[in-house]
Design a protein around this motif. Sequence first.
Motif, mmCIF file in Angstrom:
data_model
loop_
_atom_site.group_PDB
_atom_site.id
_atom_site.type_symbol
_atom_site.label_atom_id
_atom_site.label_comp_id
_atom_site.label_asym_id
_atom_site.label_seq_id
_atom_site.Cartn_x
_atom_site.Cartn_y
_atom_site.Cartn_z
ATOM 1 N N GLU A 186 66.826 11.649 -13.922
ATOM 2 C CA GLU A 186 67.795 12.589 -14.620
ATOM 3 C C GLU A 186 67.163 13.875 -14.393
ATOM 4 O OE1 GLU A 186 68.759 12.182 -18.732
ATOM 5 O OE2 GLU A 186 67.659 10.463 -19.262
ATOM 6 N N ALA A 187 66.034 14.370 -13.738
ATOM 7 C CA ALA A 187 66.174 15.219 -12.622
ATOM 8 C C ALA A 187 66.015 15.758 -11.811
ATOM 9 C CB ALA A 187 64.266 15.562 -12.930
ATOM 10 N N PHE A 188 66.325 13.923 -11.113
ATOM 11 C CA PHE A 188 67.174 14.093 -9.280
ATOM 12 C C PHE A 188 68.478 13.851 -9.595
ATOM 13 C CE2 PHE A 188 69.575 11.074 -6.946
ATOM 14 C CZ PHE A 188 68.742 11.713 -5.672
ATOM 15 N N ASP A 189 68.636 13.987 -10.760
ATOM 16 C CA ASP A 189 70.479 14.442 -10.849
ATOM 17 C C ASP A 189 70.894 15.330 -11.104
ATOM 18 O OD1 ASP A 189 71.668 11.208 -10.549
ATOM 19 O OD2 ASP A 189 71.406 10.730 -12.800
ATOM 20 N N PHE A 190 69.780 16.306 -11.967
ATOM 21 C CA PHE A 190 69.962 17.243 -11.944
ATOM 22 C C PHE A 190 70.166 18.273 -10.640
ATOM 23 C CE2 PHE A 190 68.299 21.578 -12.647
ATOM 24 C CZ PHE A 190 69.441 22.043 -13.360
ATOM 25 N N ALA A 191 69.483 18.034 -10.420
ATOM 26 C CA ALA A 191 68.806 18.431 -8.707
ATOM 27 C C ALA A 191 70.134 18.389 -7.730
ATOM 28 C CB ALA A 191 67.739 18.029 -8.299
ATOM 29 N N VAL A 192 70.854 16.916 -7.625
ATOM 30 C CA VAL A 192 71.665 17.150 -6.952
ATOM 31 C C VAL A 192 72.719 17.411 -7.204
ATOM 32 C CG1 VAL A 192 73.193 15.290 -6.159
ATOM 33 C CG2 VAL A 192 70.901 15.320 -6.464
ATOM 34 N N GLN A 193 73.177 17.897 -8.409
ATOM 35 C CA GLN A 193 74.168 18.643 -9.188
ATOM 36 C C GLN A 193 74.279 19.638 -9.020
ATOM 37 O OE1 GLN A 193 74.285 17.351 -13.304
ATOM 38 N NE2 GLN A 193 75.014 15.413 -12.824
ATOM 39 N N THR A 194 73.046 21.166 -8.909
ATOM 40 C CA THR A 194 73.229 22.090 -8.416
ATOM 41 C C THR A 194 72.787 22.603 -7.674
ATOM 42 O OG1 THR A 194 70.674 21.329 -10.608
ATOM 43 C CG2 THR A 194 70.905 24.056 -9.130
ATOM 44 N N SER A 195 72.894 21.165 -6.582
ATOM 45 C CA SER A 195 72.231 21.940 -4.519
ATOM 46 C C SER A 195 73.742 21.386 -5.007
ATOM 47 C CB SER A 195 71.548 20.494 -4.244
ATOM 48 O OG SER A 195 70.430 20.652 -4.409
ATOM 49 N N SER A 196 74.538 20.655 -5.051
ATOM 50 C CA SER A 196 76.012 20.370 -4.615
ATOM 51 C C SER A 196 76.501 21.401 -5.054
ATOM 52 C CB SER A 196 76.530 18.557 -5.827
ATOM 53 O OG SER A 196 76.109 17.530 -5.081
ATOM 54 N N ALA A 197 76.920 21.991 -5.971
ATOM 55 C CA ALA A 197 77.697 22.924 -7.032
ATOM 56 C C ALA A 197 77.043 24.122 -5.569
ATOM 57 C CB ALA A 197 76.810 24.053 -7.911
ATOM 58 N N GLU A 198 76.596 24.470 -5.264
ATOM 59 C CA GLU A 198 76.152 25.734 -3.667
ATOM 60 C C GLU A 198 77.013 24.956 -2.548
ATOM 61 O OE1 GLU A 198 75.189 28.008 -4.103
ATOM 62 O OE2 GLU A 198 75.051 28.131 -1.836
ATOM 63 N N VAL A 199 77.000 23.630 -2.196
ATOM 64 C CA VAL A 199 77.990 23.322 -1.245
ATOM 65 C C VAL A 199 79.583 23.353 -1.793
ATOM 66 C CG1 VAL A 199 78.522 21.379 0.027
ATOM 67 C CG2 VAL A 199 76.130 21.105 -0.497
ATOM 68 N N GLY A 211 61.774 23.651 -3.756
ATOM 69 C CA GLY A 211 61.513 21.964 -2.530
ATOM 70 C C GLY A 211 62.429 21.775 -1.564
ATOM 71 N N GLY A 212 63.016 22.204 -1.658
ATOM 72 C CA GLY A 212 63.703 22.468 -0.753
ATOM 73 C C GLY A 212 65.158 21.273 -1.207
ATOM 74 N N CYS A 213 65.975 20.408 -0.520
ATOM 75 C CA CYS A 213 66.755 18.885 -0.264
ATOM 76 C C CYS A 213 66.935 18.030 -1.345
ATOM 77 C CB CYS A 213 67.568 18.917 0.377
ATOM 78 S SG CYS A 213 68.898 17.538 0.797
ATOM 79 N N PRO A 214 67.298 18.091 -2.336
ATOM 80 C CA PRO A 214 66.746 16.781 -2.956
ATOM 81 C C PRO A 214 66.455 15.556 -2.317
ATOM 82 C CG PRO A 214 68.488 17.647 -3.847
ATOM 83 C CD PRO A 214 68.024 18.651 -3.196
ATOM 84 N N THR A 244 71.118 15.458 11.175
ATOM 85 C CA THR A 244 71.327 16.495 12.016
ATOM 86 C C THR A 244 70.729 18.037 10.424
ATOM 87 O OG1 THR A 244 72.493 15.951 13.833
ATOM 88 C CG2 THR A 244 71.027 18.016 13.841
ATOM 89 N N LEU A 245 71.505 17.845 9.415
ATOM 90 C CA LEU A 245 71.157 19.133 8.826
ATOM 91 C C LEU A 245 70.411 19.098 8.220
ATOM 92 C CD1 LEU A 245 74.629 19.791 7.138
ATOM 93 C CD2 LEU A 245 74.003 21.092 9.234
ATOM 94 N N GLU A 246 69.960 17.548 7.785
ATOM 95 C CA GLU A 246 68.578 17.622 7.066
ATOM 96 C C GLU A 246 67.406 17.316 7.682
ATOM 97 O OE1 GLU A 246 68.328 17.482 4.237
ATOM 98 O OE2 GLU A 246 70.527 16.329 2.957
ATOM 99 N N GLY A 247 67.090 17.083 9.086
ATOM 100 C CA GLY A 247 66.329 16.897 10.069
ATOM 101 C C GLY A 247 65.772 17.752 9.622
ATOM 102 N N GLY A 248 66.651 19.314 9.907
ATOM 103 C CA GLY A 248 67.007 20.909 10.441
ATOM 104 C C GLY A 248 66.160 21.174 9.045
ATOM 105 N N ILE A 249 66.265 21.033 8.413
ATOM 106 C CA ILE A 249 66.258 21.246 6.589
ATOM 107 C C ILE A 249 64.039 21.442 6.551
ATOM 108 C CG2 ILE A 249 65.119 21.224 4.469
ATOM 109 C CD1 ILE A 249 68.690 21.431 4.155
#
Lengths: 198, 198
Positions: free
Chosen positions: B56-69, B101-104, B163-168
Motif C-alpha cells: 500500500e505504501a508503494f501505491d501511495f508513492a506512485v499516486q503521489t509521484s503521478s500527481a506531479e507528472v 528516495g527518488g522514483c518508486p 532513458t528517464l529512469e536511467g537518468g534518475i
Amino acid sequence: MGKGKVTRDMILGKAAALFNSRGYFGASMSDVMNATGLEKGGIYNHFPSKDQLALEAFDFAVQTSSAEVTRHLNMQEKAIDKLMAFIDAFTSVAADPPIPGGCPLLNSAVESDDGHPEMKLRVMKAMDVVLHSVENLVKKGIHEGDIQQTTDAQLIARTFIATLEGGIMLTRLYSDLAYMDSVTSSLRHQINAIRTSK
Amino acid sequence: MGKGKVTRDMILGKAAALFNSRGYFGASMSDVMNATGLEKGGIYNHFPSKDQLALEAFDFAVQTSSAEVTRHLNMQEKAIDKLMAFIDAFTSVAADPPIPGGCPLLNSAVESDDGHPEMKLRVMKAMDVVLHSVENLVKKGIHEGDIQQTTDAQLIARTFIATLEGGIMLTRLYSDLAYMDSVTSSLRHQINAIRTSK
C-alpha cells in the motif's frame, strides 16, 4: 591456486549472486552460509564483516560483467563498431546475466543511493569507468572520421548508459527481452544519426 | 476525515518514504515505528503485515509521484508538448522527489525483480500505465499532425521511460542533476527528430 584462495573465490561468487539478486539487505549471512555450505566461522575467516563481503562481492560482480563487455568490444576494430558492440554486450547481460540478478551497477546504484556511503562510492567509481569508456569511444569515433565532429561525447555516453540500464530494468521487470530490443534498436538508430555520411 | 483515516494516511506517508529510500528489506517495522511515533500494535491495527504495508505504501508513492507528472502534463494542450512536459516532470522528480528516495517505480522494480512476485506484479501494472500514457501521447501527436506518421509509438515510449529512469539512477548516484540534464537534452532532441516539418 591454494585451497584458501579457492574457498575465498567460491564465497565471493555465491555472495555476488545473492547480493545482486536480493540486495544487500535482502540477503543475510545465513543465506550466504546456505549457498556456500560453510559455517559462519568459515566465512568470517575470509571476510571480517557482511559489509566487507558485500563490497568485495560487488567488485567481483562488476569484474565478471565487465569481462563480458570487453569480450564483445574486442571483436571489433573501429570505435563506432565498438559502440554497437557495447549495445550487444548489455543485451547479452540482460538476456543471460553473468552474475544472477542482472546488472550489478544498476542494482547497487539504486540500493546504495540513500545512505550506504561506502558502497555508493564504489558504485560511482565503477560507473565512472563505464561512462568514460563510452565517452572515449565516441571521441575516438570522431578522430577516426566515422562520427560527426560536433557530437557531444559526454552527453552521448550518459544517455547511452542511462538508456541501457533503464532497458535492463524494464526487461527484468517484465521478464521479456522485447523491452531491451526496443531500447537497443533506438540506440542503434541514434548512433547512425551521428555517423558521418561517407 | 476521521481520526483513523488520518493515522492510516500518516503511516502510509512515512512508510512510503522509508521503503522508497532504504528498500523493503532495508527498512524494518522498528523504523516505521520510529518514523510514525506509534507502537507496533498501532501500526498493525491499520495494516495486517509488513508486506501489506509495503504494497500500500508503494501505491501511495506512485499516486503521489503521478500527481506531479499530471500537474506538468495539464499545463499543455497538444500531445507533443505534453511529451516535453513529461520530461520536465521526471526532471522535477529527480531534483525534488515528492516521496524521498527518488522514483518508486525504479526502486521497486529493481528490488522486486528477483522473487517478490506480489510487489513485482504491482510494479508491472504501474509501469504499464506510464508506458501506455507515453505511447498514447505519441499516437495522439501523430493524429494531431505534429509527429511523423512512421513513428513507432511503443518503441518511443519504452526508450523514453528507460532513458528517464536511467537518468534518475545516475543523477541520484552522483547527487548531480547534470546527468539528468544530459539525458533530457538528448530526449528533447529525439522528440524534435520525429516532429513533422511544418
